[in-house]
Scaffold this motif. Sequence first.
Motif, PDB file in Angstrom:
ATOM      1  N   UNK A 102      76.090  -7.267 -21.091  1.00 15.16           N
ATOM      2  CA  UNK A 102      76.510  -6.300 -20.078  1.00 15.16           C
ATOM      3  C   UNK A 102      77.130  -6.984 -18.857  1.00 15.16           C
ATOM      4  N   UNK A 103      76.774  -8.236 -18.615  1.00 10.66           N
ATOM      5  CA  UNK A 103      77.348  -8.967 -17.486  1.00 10.66           C
ATOM      6  C   UNK A 103      78.860  -9.099 -17.625  1.00 10.66           C
ATOM      7  N   UNK A 104      79.331  -9.146 -18.862  1.00 14.99           N
ATOM      8  CA  UNK A 104      80.764  -9.319 -19.129  1.00 14.99           C
ATOM      9  C   UNK A 104      81.387  -8.063 -19.731  1.00 14.99           C
ATOM     10  N   UNK A 105      80.701  -6.939 -19.617  1.00 15.74           N
ATOM     11  CA  UNK A 105      81.218  -5.691 -20.158  1.00 15.74           C
ATOM     12  C   UNK A 105      82.566  -5.355 -19.521  1.00 15.74           C
ATOM     13  N   UNK A 106      83.536  -5.017 -20.358  1.00 15.08           N
ATOM     14  CA  UNK A 106      84.869  -4.713 -19.873  1.00 15.08           C
ATOM     15  C   UNK A 106      85.740  -5.926 -19.651  1.00 15.08           C
ATOM     16  N   UNK A 107      85.200  -7.109 -19.957  1.00 13.98           N
ATOM     17  CA  UNK A 107      85.958  -8.348 -19.792  1.00 13.98           C
ATOM     18  C   UNK A 107      86.088  -9.060 -21.146  1.00 13.98           C
ATOM     19  N   UNK A 108      86.920 -10.068 -21.168  1.00 18.36           N
ATOM     20  CA  UNK A 108      87.142 -10.867 -22.366  1.00 18.36           C
ATOM     21  C   UNK A 108      86.576 -12.263 -22.149  1.00 18.36           C
ATOM     22  N   UNK A 109      85.863 -12.762 -23.150  1.00 19.10           N
ATOM     23  CA  UNK A 109      85.482 -14.165 -23.170  1.00 19.10           C
ATOM     24  C   UNK A 109      86.268 -14.846 -24.282  1.00 19.10           C
ATOM     25  N   UNK A 110      86.621 -16.095 -24.052  1.00 20.49           N
ATOM     26  CA  UNK A 110      87.435 -16.843 -25.010  1.00 20.49           C
ATOM     27  C   UNK A 110      86.645 -18.039 -25.512  1.00 20.49           C
ATOM     28  N   UNK A 111      86.695 -18.254 -26.822  1.00 18.31           N
ATOM     29  CA  UNK A 111      86.049 -19.437 -27.389  1.00 18.31           C
ATOM     30  C   UNK A 111      86.938 -20.651 -27.153  1.00 18.31           C
ATOM     31  N   UNK A 112      86.306 -21.778 -26.872  1.00 19.29           N
ATOM     32  CA  UNK A 112      87.049 -22.998 -26.569  1.00 19.29           C
ATOM     33  C   UNK A 112      87.411 -23.752 -27.849  1.00 19.29           C
ATOM     34  N   UNK A 113      87.999 -23.023 -28.799  1.00 16.71           N
ATOM     35  CA  UNK A 113      88.432 -23.671 -30.039  1.00 16.71           C
ATOM     36  C   UNK A 113      89.951 -23.657 -30.124  1.00 16.71           C
ATOM     37  N   UNK A 114      90.475 -24.215 -31.193  1.00 18.55           N
ATOM     38  CA  UNK A 114      91.927 -24.364 -31.302  1.00 18.55           C
ATOM     39  C   UNK A 114      92.644 -23.020 -31.350  1.00 18.55           C
ATOM     40  N   UNK A 115      91.950 -21.982 -31.841  1.00 15.91           N
ATOM     41  CA  UNK A 115      92.580 -20.665 -31.947  1.00 15.91           C
ATOM     42  C   UNK A 115      92.379 -19.821 -30.696  1.00 15.91           C
ATOM     43  N   UNK A 116      91.535 -20.311 -29.769  1.00 12.48           N
ATOM     44  CA  UNK A 116      91.253 -19.549 -28.550  1.00 12.48           C
ATOM     45  C   UNK A 116      90.840 -18.113 -28.900  1.00 12.48           C
ATOM     46  N   UNK A 117      89.881 -18.001 -29.808  1.00  9.00           N
ATOM     47  CA  UNK A 117      89.431 -16.682 -30.250  1.00  9.00           C
ATOM     48  C   UNK A 117      88.879 -15.877 -29.081  1.00  9.00           C
ATOM     49  N   UNK A 118      89.268 -14.608 -29.026  1.00 12.70           N
ATOM     50  CA  UNK A 118      88.829 -13.735 -27.948  1.00 12.70           C
ATOM     51  C   UNK A 118      87.670 -12.860 -28.393  1.00 12.70           C
ATOM     52  N   UNK A 119      86.673 -12.742 -27.529  1.00 12.98           N
ATOM     53  CA  UNK A 119      85.569 -11.812 -27.742  1.00 12.98           C
ATOM     54  C   UNK A 119      85.823 -10.643 -26.807  1.00 12.98           C
ATOM     55  N   UNK A 157      88.247 -31.417 -23.702  1.00 17.08           N
ATOM     56  CA  UNK A 157      87.287 -32.283 -24.388  1.00 17.08           C
ATOM     57  C   UNK A 157      85.875 -31.693 -24.423  1.00 17.08           C
ATOM     58  N   UNK A 158      85.768 -30.417 -24.107  1.00 17.54           N
ATOM     59  CA  UNK A 158      84.466 -29.773 -24.102  1.00 17.54           C
ATOM     60  C   UNK A 158      84.181 -29.103 -25.458  1.00 17.54           C
ATOM     61  N   UNK A 159      82.916 -28.781 -25.759  1.00 18.23           N
ATOM     62  CA  UNK A 159      82.555 -28.234 -27.076  1.00 18.23           C
ATOM     63  C   UNK A 159      83.301 -26.939 -27.420  1.00 18.23           C
ATOM     64  N   UNK A 160      83.574 -26.783 -28.695  1.00 23.71           N
ATOM     65  CA  UNK A 160      84.295 -25.591 -29.164  1.00 23.71           C
ATOM     66  C   UNK A 160      83.458 -24.326 -29.037  1.00 23.71           C
ATOM     67  N   UNK A 161      82.153 -24.491 -28.957  1.00 22.30           N
ATOM     68  CA  UNK A 161      81.284 -23.316 -28.846  1.00 22.30           C
ATOM     69  C   UNK A 161      81.179 -22.793 -27.416  1.00 22.30           C
ATOM     70  N   UNK A 162      81.718 -23.544 -26.465  1.00 16.08           N
ATOM     71  CA  UNK A 162      81.726 -23.043 -25.092  1.00 16.08           C
ATOM     72  C   UNK A 162      82.608 -21.798 -25.022  1.00 16.08           C
ATOM     73  N   UNK A 163      82.265 -20.915 -24.113  1.00 17.04           N
ATOM     74  CA  UNK A 163      83.057 -19.720 -23.832  1.00 17.04           C
ATOM     75  C   UNK A 163      83.603 -19.831 -22.413  1.00 17.04           C
TER      76      UNK A 163
END
Length: 214
Positions: free
Chosen positions: A3-20, A93-99
């Motif tokens: 709920x803290x990020x409700x209405x917002x997008x988080x992005x995974x720090x991977x090569x595809x920059x997957x959006x949540x 250079x940070x982990x891919x699992x970071x958002x």
Amino acid sequence: MASLFSGHILIRNNSHQDELDTEAELSYKLDNRLVLLFFGSRLCPQCQAFAPVLRDFFVQLTDEFYVLRAAQLALVYVSQDPTEEQQDLFLRDMPKKWLFLPFEDDLRRNLGRQFSVERLPAVVVLKPGGDVLTRDATDEIQRLGPACFSNWQEAAEVLDRSFLQPEDLDDPAPRSLTEPLRRRKYRVDPAARGARGSREGGGPGAESGTWRLF
């Protein structure tokens, strides 16, 4: 927690920059976890020094190369970088699992005020329910390393019992003898969640060797 990020997008720090960008995706990544909000900037020397420590801390808890099962832990980088290019360079250079939040999202700044962050780097530790467990765990992470997680996990269970491993919901593990000590150390003010800081914040940049926000 999502709920803290409700209405917002988080992005995974991977090569595809997957959006949540759906409630279901945000819940899957954030709910029933301790969440670290890492406030930093590539232009902050202290952040540059701390980032490898935090990276190793996170990897040792979440990478199956080091652990049999990844910890119930998520990290969101709340960039205080002046440009998107600086943000991208910091995350390279940070982990891919970071958002992380998109650079254009004003929530990057609003979260700093919401959680009374005044200096960089800062790591706010949030309980699964969203309350603040630790306002700044930077020093603790540097001193104790991955041992911090078990301390936080136990403290979260003690305070509101909302943090349990999925497979342990029906049969939680017994408390340890150190529980009363952690209860005192990680005492949470219920009003802390979403509260604005009462102290004045300085402008961006270094002051007496410390980077300040806002």
